[in-house]
Scaffold this active site. Structure first.
Site, PDB file in Angstrom:
ATOM      1  N   ASP A 231       0.872  -1.171   0.000  1.00  0.00           N
ATOM      2  CA  ASP A 231       0.000   0.000   0.000  1.00  0.00           C
ATOM      3  C   ASP A 231       0.905   1.216   0.000  1.00  0.00           C
ATOM      4  O   ASP A 231       2.123   1.082   0.149  1.00  0.00           O
ATOM      5  CB  ASP A 231      -0.936   0.002   1.231  1.00  0.00           C
TER       6      ASP A 231
ATOM      7  N   HIS B 227      -3.703   2.569  -4.680  1.00  0.00           N
ATOM      8  CA  HIS B 227      -2.968   2.366  -3.428  1.00  0.00           C
ATOM      9  C   HIS B 227      -1.528   1.931  -3.716  1.00  0.00           C
ATOM     10  O   HIS B 227      -0.993   1.058  -3.033  1.00  0.00           O
ATOM     11  CB  HIS B 227      -3.660   1.308  -2.557  1.00  0.00           C
TER      12      HIS B 227
ATOM     13  N   GLU C 188     -10.718   1.577  -4.625  1.00  0.00           N
ATOM     14  CA  GLU C 188     -10.521   3.014  -4.460  1.00  0.00           C
ATOM     15  C   GLU C 188      -9.573   3.658  -5.476  1.00  0.00           C
ATOM     16  O   GLU C 188      -8.776   4.519  -5.112  1.00  0.00           O
ATOM     17  CB  GLU C 188     -10.020   3.312  -3.031  1.00  0.00           C
TER      18      GLU C 188
HETATM   19  C1  ACM Z   1     -10.890  -0.894   1.610  1.00  0.00           C
HETATM   20  O1  ACM Z   1     -11.283  -0.697   2.770  1.00  0.00           O
HETATM   21  N1  ACM Z   1     -10.432   0.113   0.865  1.00  0.00           N
HETATM   22  C2  ACM Z   1     -10.943  -2.198   1.003  1.00  0.00           C
END
Ligand code: ACM
Length: 689
Positions: free
Chosen positions: A189, A268, A324
């Site tokens: 991440d 991410h 996201e």
């Molecule tokens: C997440 O909480 N973005 C999977």
């Protein structure tokens, strides 16, 4: 509990009369499918041999966690007074993880179709054992047990704050006691890359390190979110070498836990793109969080990484993230635009879907399956993918309706980084309010599902992100005992679930975990729901129409234009569907029509401060009344000192006095320099006292 009722005293008397064995036998988490208490107990030495007909690899595997194991090809000849583990096909549950357990004063017999079932039978015995001098004592019982779901998982975020392999093993030790069988490691991440990839050394020489230990400092400071070279003085971070990973995999396998690696894409990925900026749309470090999908080099990189990952991890599933993504840079990027033209993709959702499809083809070609967050459905779900539903349940429901497997991890039930008790009583967390009872209440199978759809619910998982969890101790505090509720949701059938009974068992489990050196939340001290939220409030404006002079926000609309006069007060989180949010010009401005001229003694409302998500107490409150709804008389105008102070607060702003009016107007606005949200749950109008 203050009110120790007559009933609960009666119950205590019954328990003592029945002897303490009764309590122990009933302490198993997750609660078994069938359980019958019988007479007496089996008392034995911890070093006593355990006879089994398991052979070969299975025997070796069990021997790693059970030291006194003895093989025999003739279990029926084992004399009384022993513990026997029998692998057999007859009179055992269907599920390979299921088992039967019989404890009599003469011995213990566990039977199962597989070594996993025998192992879980032993876990049950372990939970029921109590010390008796130098011996162990297990109350006599008959148990038939098997899991409801195959997938019973926990996700550990090791990117935001790195966790040592010793810490991971310690959590495996606990998970396995509660029959959890999947550990999903969020290995990559923006906050740091955590797995050695031989082909891309910069991922661990550089992208695994940052100048600040605490994520919040690193993320929010000016000119933050930078990485540094390994070995830089003060550098914080870390990663698992490939040998570490092999060690963890070996350890997990011995505890019947499958580790599922997650490699985040396409979003991410700030840390990758700082180390290898050529894989981003801008080509520069610290500009993008998403890979460039128009660039073939992106796929070469991802496939090379996944190749090394697959060489290490034997899991059926590889998790590719997928959540996201900010797709805007793809709209401006010539390479991404070219890709869309070449592939006939009509929008950036389809561009993301193209990337996920390609990864699925690659994984499938290597005999693996793709698992991803529910956003992987955007632009079309890859044909064999399994969906991890976190933004509520919608993604999971959609997946099973279209014939895909789903793992349910809805944030409002299963995000263990949310507060587990009143935020004002807790160390700072990311927000929310997910107490033990809420976790426990979850059922992934919905009444509207067909049998075929229900069968596609692969299981459940709790996710514990770590942005706000810098230390190991706090990580455990957030994990336990809520993870035990997840274990019971995943294993036990709904007919056997009962929160009051689970709560009693969880209190004991908290003590047991503490004795084992864990740091669980002290459940016995739980504050519980916000007192105001526990019952509806009666008042003069109840069910009276509200005119919004400034609109409420659609995402946080609660009960819409009824929310502020429905008598329902909010709990500890603004996202509970009870608090109403205002962000338009940062103000609340409503007029309530009481229907007729009314004697009024007070007009008030509660507000919340949750600084992280920019929810602020009002800087100014104006309360006024009117007889005609046009000309208002101000009763109160107050300004308040407000700030970005971290943490939570709940404040009430009320006018009290004596007046008479038909219309009530309540206005509140944020500090000009702060902006952000205003949240309130009810405008309470009371008669004079
Ligand atoms: C997440 O909480 N973005 C999977």
């Amino acid at each position: 509990m203050k009110n120790s009722t007559f009933f609960s005293r009666l119950l205590l008397v019954a328990l003592f009369c029945g002897g303490s064995h009764f309590l122990q036998a009933q302490s198993v988490i997750p609660v078994p499918l069938q359980m019958e208490q019988t007479e007496g107990a089996f008392v034995f030495k911890a070093s006593q041999p355990i006879y089994t007909n398991l052979q070969g690899e299975e025997l070796k595997l069990l021997n790693a966690t059970v030291s006194s194991l003895k093989y025999t090809d003739n279990l029926s000849a084992v004399a009384k007074g022993h513990i026997v583990l029998e692998k057999t096909e007859s009179n055992v549950p269907e599920s390979a993880e299921g088992y039967t357990l019989s404890v009599t004063p003469q011995g213990i017999r566990i039977a199962s179709r597989s070594d996993a079932g025998l192992y879980y039978g032993l876990m049950t015995v372990k939970q029921m054992s109590e010390k008796d001098g130098g011996n162990l004592r297990v109350p006599a019982c008959l148990i038939t047990d098997q899991p409801r779901f195959a997938y019973r998982g926990f996700m550990m975020d090791v990117s935001r704050h790195f966790r040592s392999k010793e810490f991971v093993k310690k959590q495996i030790d606990a998970m396995t006691q509660f029959k959890l069988n999947r550990l999903h490691l969020h290995l990559t991440d923006g906050a740091g890359w955590r797995i050695e990839i031989k082909k891309y050394p910069r991922l661990t020489e550089f992208a695994a390190w940052r100048p600040d230990a605490v994520w919040k400092d690193w993320w929010f400071k000016d000119n933050g979110r930078k990485y540094c070279e390994e070995g830089t003085p003060g550098a914080y971070g870390g990663y698992y070498t490939q040998d570490d990973i092999r060690e963890l995999l070996d350890y997990a396998a011995k505890h019947h836990i499958t580790i599922i690696p997650e490699i985040e894409m396409p979003a991410h990925s700030e840390e990758v793109l700082a180390a290898y900026p050529e894989l981003s749309c801008s080509g520069e470090p610290y500009k993008n969080a998403e890979f460039c999908i128009g660039n073939e080099k992106t796929f070469e990189f991802l496939e090379n990484v996944l190749t090394e990952v697959m060489e290490l991890f034997p899991s059926e599933y590889i998790h590719i993230g997928g959540d996201e993504a900010n797709k805007n840079p793809w709209k401006e990027c010539p390479k991404c635009q070219q890709r869309m033209k070449d592939e006939g993709l009509k929008d950036v959702d389809e561009l993301q879907s193209y990337a996920i499809h390609r990864m699925e083809v690659f994984l499938n070609k290597h005999g693996r399956k793709l698992l991803g967050w529910d956003e992987i459905m955007q632009g079309g779900l890859a044909p064999n993918a399994t969906v991890m539903s976190w933004r509520g349940e919608e993604g999971g429901l959609k997946a099973v309706r279209s014939g895909h497997r789903a793992v349910m991890t809805p944030s409002e039930y299963f995000y263990l980084d949310y507060y587990q008790d009143a935020p004002i009583s807790q160390p700072e967390a990311i927000g929310g309010y997910v107490p033990l009872e809420k976790v426990y209440s979850y059922d992934p199978v919905k009444p509207e599902m067909s049998a075929e759809e229900a069968a596609l619910i692969y299981g459940v998982q709790a996710n514990q992100w770590a942005e706000y969890i810098p230390t190991d101790e706090y990580y455990e505090y957030m994990m336990y005992p809520r993870l035990l509720a997840v274990a019971e949701v995943g294993w036990s059938v709904p007919e056997r679930k009962d929160f009051a009974d689970f709560h009693r068992r969880a209190l004991k489990a908290v003590d047991d975990l503490s004795a084992q050196g864990y740091h669980p939340f002290p459940l016995k001290d739980e504050v519980g729901h916000r007192p105001e939220s526990r019952q509806p409030i009666e008042h003069l404006a109840l069910n009276k129409p509200v005119t919004y002079n400034a609109p409420f926000n659609e995402t946080y609309k609660a009960a819409g234009d009824k929310a502020l006069t429905d008598g329902i007060r909010g709990d500890w989180t603004y996202s509970d569907g009870r608090w109403q949010g205002f962000i338009s010009r940062n103000r609340l401005d409503v007029t309530i029509d009481l229907g007729q001229s009314t004697e009024i003694g007070s007009i008030g409302a509660d507000f919340m401060q949750a600084a992280g998500p920019e929810v602020f107490l009002p800087a100014e409150v104006i309360i006024s009344v009117s007889d005609d709804g046009k000309n208002f008389k101000e009763l109160k105008r107050e300004t308040h000192q407000v700030s970005r102070e971290p943490g939570f607060a709940f404040v009430n702003h009320t006018w009290t006095g004596k007046t008479s009016a038909r219309y009530v107007r309540y206005q509140a606005r944020s500090g000009k320099e702060l902006g952000g949200w205003i949240f309130t749950d009810e405008i309470v109008v009371l008669p004079p006292r």
